[in-house]
Design an enzyme around this catalytic site. Structure first.
Site, mmCIF file in Angstrom:
data_model
loop_
_atom_site.group_PDB
_atom_site.id
_atom_site.type_symbol
_atom_site.label_atom_id
_atom_site.label_comp_id
_atom_site.label_asym_id
_atom_site.label_seq_id
_atom_site.Cartn_x
_atom_site.Cartn_y
_atom_site.Cartn_z
ATOM 1 N N HIS A 209 0.809 -1.222 0.000
ATOM 2 C CA HIS A 209 0.000 0.000 0.000
ATOM 3 C C HIS A 209 0.845 1.275 0.000
ATOM 4 O O HIS A 209 0.368 2.340 -0.353
ATOM 5 C CB HIS A 209 -1.027 -0.015 1.141
ATOM 6 C CG HIS A 209 -0.476 0.333 2.480
ATOM 7 N ND1 HIS A 209 0.145 -0.583 3.288
ATOM 8 C CD2 HIS A 209 -0.446 1.501 3.171
ATOM 9 C CE1 HIS A 209 0.524 0.011 4.409
ATOM 10 N NE2 HIS A 209 0.175 1.272 4.364
ATOM 11 N N HIS A 271 7.617 -2.102 2.480
ATOM 12 C CA HIS A 271 7.471 -0.650 2.332
ATOM 13 C C HIS A 271 8.816 0.095 2.264
ATOM 14 O O HIS A 271 9.028 0.939 1.407
ATOM 15 C CB HIS A 271 6.667 -0.063 3.490
ATOM 16 C CG HIS A 271 5.402 -0.802 3.787
ATOM 17 N ND1 HIS A 271 4.614 -1.346 2.818
ATOM 18 C CD2 HIS A 271 4.779 -1.096 4.964
ATOM 19 C CE1 HIS A 271 3.559 -1.931 3.372
ATOM 20 N NE2 HIS A 271 3.645 -1.793 4.673
#
Ligand code: BG6
Length: 530
Positions: A209, A271
């Site tokens: 994300h 991430h």
């Protein structure tokens, strides 16, 4: 003397004519694990907003699948009561009303092959009114990783998700996989092998994300859409790079997962290494998904592996002890729910990575992430070399700050460039101390473009539905990242003593992490305000 006085602001000087907004292809989104938290917190709010913005096709349907014996109405009612939450915010009735007529449900145990027969029947029924080329299927695996494998097998074996080699074929079938993708290099490779036996790489969307965040995407435009920064973007001008992702939250209800994951698997493998690769990659030949991902993989492969013997001098881990955040007392990690009282799972890590290529040789990339820290912040700081000599009087030498470019990813997405300026009135020569201030040119997304930026899941779901894979992680990229973090995890899990340093909740992490930078003459940027 240096003073932090952010001043200059930015404005839109010229804007490309607006394109018609992208609309999703017609499809059925099948959420496997629709009764879980991810669906309620992130997926359904994103679909609601896409529906409210009229970005879903007329033939869009959403089919939830989970164990609870519910009918369509029961599933919708349960969702409406629970949807949204802190991250997604409230879902307006208007947005909900736009999506709700398109929501359906099938109940089934996803480890049982009969569930897939039920899904097949339901899909055939739902799709019968749709033109054949509109019978596209998006399968979203919102399930715990232990059942990825059996689900992948059943999706293929039941025939509801056939392998399709061409990206242009219609109808399409796409599979979206949530992290964690494996828990080690070995398991990630095995999972990739299994998935790619049954599906083509172009059908698989491994979601991270962070790549859906606006400023992360802007990093590419910033680097490759401007000509003034790229000539400076290398070892000749950059002293070091800092990447921080700090959170004030603790592990919340995810103690069981976190005990196994720790910060390396939870944040670094995905991430943070994504942020590193976007910062360090070479310009891609085009902005196509594969060209961008080729460059990211290349840079990940150039990251020097920390072998067993070099982990300790380049990486620091720690765990949060009790403390206070925003005036509230919070407990330590070991007192959290579903956490062992003698746990050594790291909730914080800082690592010095070196990239062995021509652009970055000798430039440390300091990367850190932690839970229960002083503030929630994700940013990339590019610190430039100090000027080769300083002639403003010796007292100024230590006071002059090196130029920094700060790419703030959250909160308050912004880009700021700090430089030194003479304060008005101070004499320029022959004084022991010239008054100098650090000032910043600041571009803040919301000030310039207004409104709020679109949340990551909305961007990414829309990308899957239009077949845009640039912001998804390819199999070789996942493996290249695991190859980097695996030796660090192994060292900590197998070879170090069962003791772990702690840091106070609400602080900026352990002292050891400051030492890591001090050795290289650097210092973390720990901002206390915007
Ligand atoms: C998730 C991690 O992937 O990212 C969480 O599993 C973490 O532990 C979260 O809190 C951070 O995301 P964001 O968008 O809040 O920075």
């Amino acid at each position: 003397m240096t003073r932090g006085t952010p001043t200059a602001t930015a404005r839109v000087e010229r804007q490309q004519p607006a394109h018609a907004p992208r609309r999703a292809d017609p499809c059925t989104a099948i959420i496997l694990g629709a009764g879980g938290d991810l669906t309620r917190r992130l997926l359904l709010p994103a679909f609601c907003r896409l529906a409210a913005s009229d970005l879903l096709a007329d033939d869009f349907l959403l089919l939830g699948v989970d164990r609870q014996p519910l009918d369509d109405a029961g599933f919708r009612a349960g969702l409406r009561a629970r949807i949204g939450g802190e991250e997604a915010g409230a879902i307006s009735d208007a947005a909900w009303e736009k999506l709700t007529p398109r929501i359906r449900y099938v109940s089934g145990d996803l480890t049982d092959p009969t569930a897939y027969a039920a899904i097949a029947t339901k899909l055939a029924e739902l799709e019968q009114d749709h033109a054949p080329e509109h019978r596209n299927r998006l399968f979203y695996l919102a399930v715990p990783p232990v059942i990825f494998d059996p689900i992948i097998t059943q999706l293929a074996a039941s025939g509801i998700a056939p392998r399709i080699e061409s990206c242009d074929a219609r109808p399409w079938v796409r599979i979206v996989v949530e992290k964690p993708f494996g828990d080690s290099l070995e398991s990630a490779m095995a999972l990739n092998e299994h998935v790619l036996e049954l599906f083509d790489e172009s059908q698989v969307y491994r979601i991270d994300h962070y790549l859906g965040k606006e400023t992360v995407q802007n990093l590419l435009v910033f680097r490759f859409g401007n000509s003034i920064f790229e000539p400076l973007w290398n070892r000749a001008h950059i002293a070091h790079v800092e990447i921080t992702s700090s959170e004030t939250l603790g592990v919340e209800t995810r103690g069981r997962y976190y005990e196994k994951a720790g910060v390396m698997r939870d944040m670094f493998q995905n991430h943070l290494l994504q942020l590193l690769s976007l910062t360090a990659m070479e310009p891609p030949v085009t902005m196509s998904a594969d060209a961008v991902r080729d460059e990211k993989v290349k840079v990940l492969r150039s990251v020097r592996w920390l072998k067993h013997g070099t982990v300790d001098e380049n990486a620091v881990r720690a765990q949060y002890a009790g403390g206070s955040i925003g005036g509230q007392l919070v407990r330590g990690y070991r007192e959290e729910e579903n956490v062992a009282p003698d746990s050594v799972a790291p909730t914080y890590a800082a690592v010095r990575f070196l990239i062995d290529n021509w652009r970055w040789s000798g430039v440390p990339f300091y990367v850190r992430s932690g839970k229960r820290m002083a503030r929630r912040l994700t940013e990339i700081v590019i610190q430039f070399h100090r000027p080769p000599m300083l002639m403003f009087g010796h007292e100024t030498r230590g006071a002059l700050a090196p130029n920094k470019l700060v790419l703030r990813i959250q909160p308050k997405e912004s880009i700021a460039l700090t430089f030194e300026a003479k304060t008005p009135g101070a004499a320029l020569s022959l004084t022991p101390e010239i008054e100098v201030a650090s000032v910043a040119m600041n571009f803040c997304y919301s000030d310039v473009f207004g409104g709020s930026v679109s949340p990551a899941y909305e961007t990414l779901l829309l990308d899957v539905m239009v077949g845009e894979a640039t912001l998804f992680t390819r199999s070789d990229e996942v493996e290249a990242s695991w190859r980097i973090v695996d030796p660090i995890i192994q060292r900590w899990e197998r070879f170090t003593s069962k003791k772990i340093p702690t840091y106070r909740a609400g602080s900026w992490g352990p002292d050891e992490s400051d030492d890591l930078l001090r050795e290289g003459g650097a210092e973390w940027r720990n901002p206390d305000g915007d």
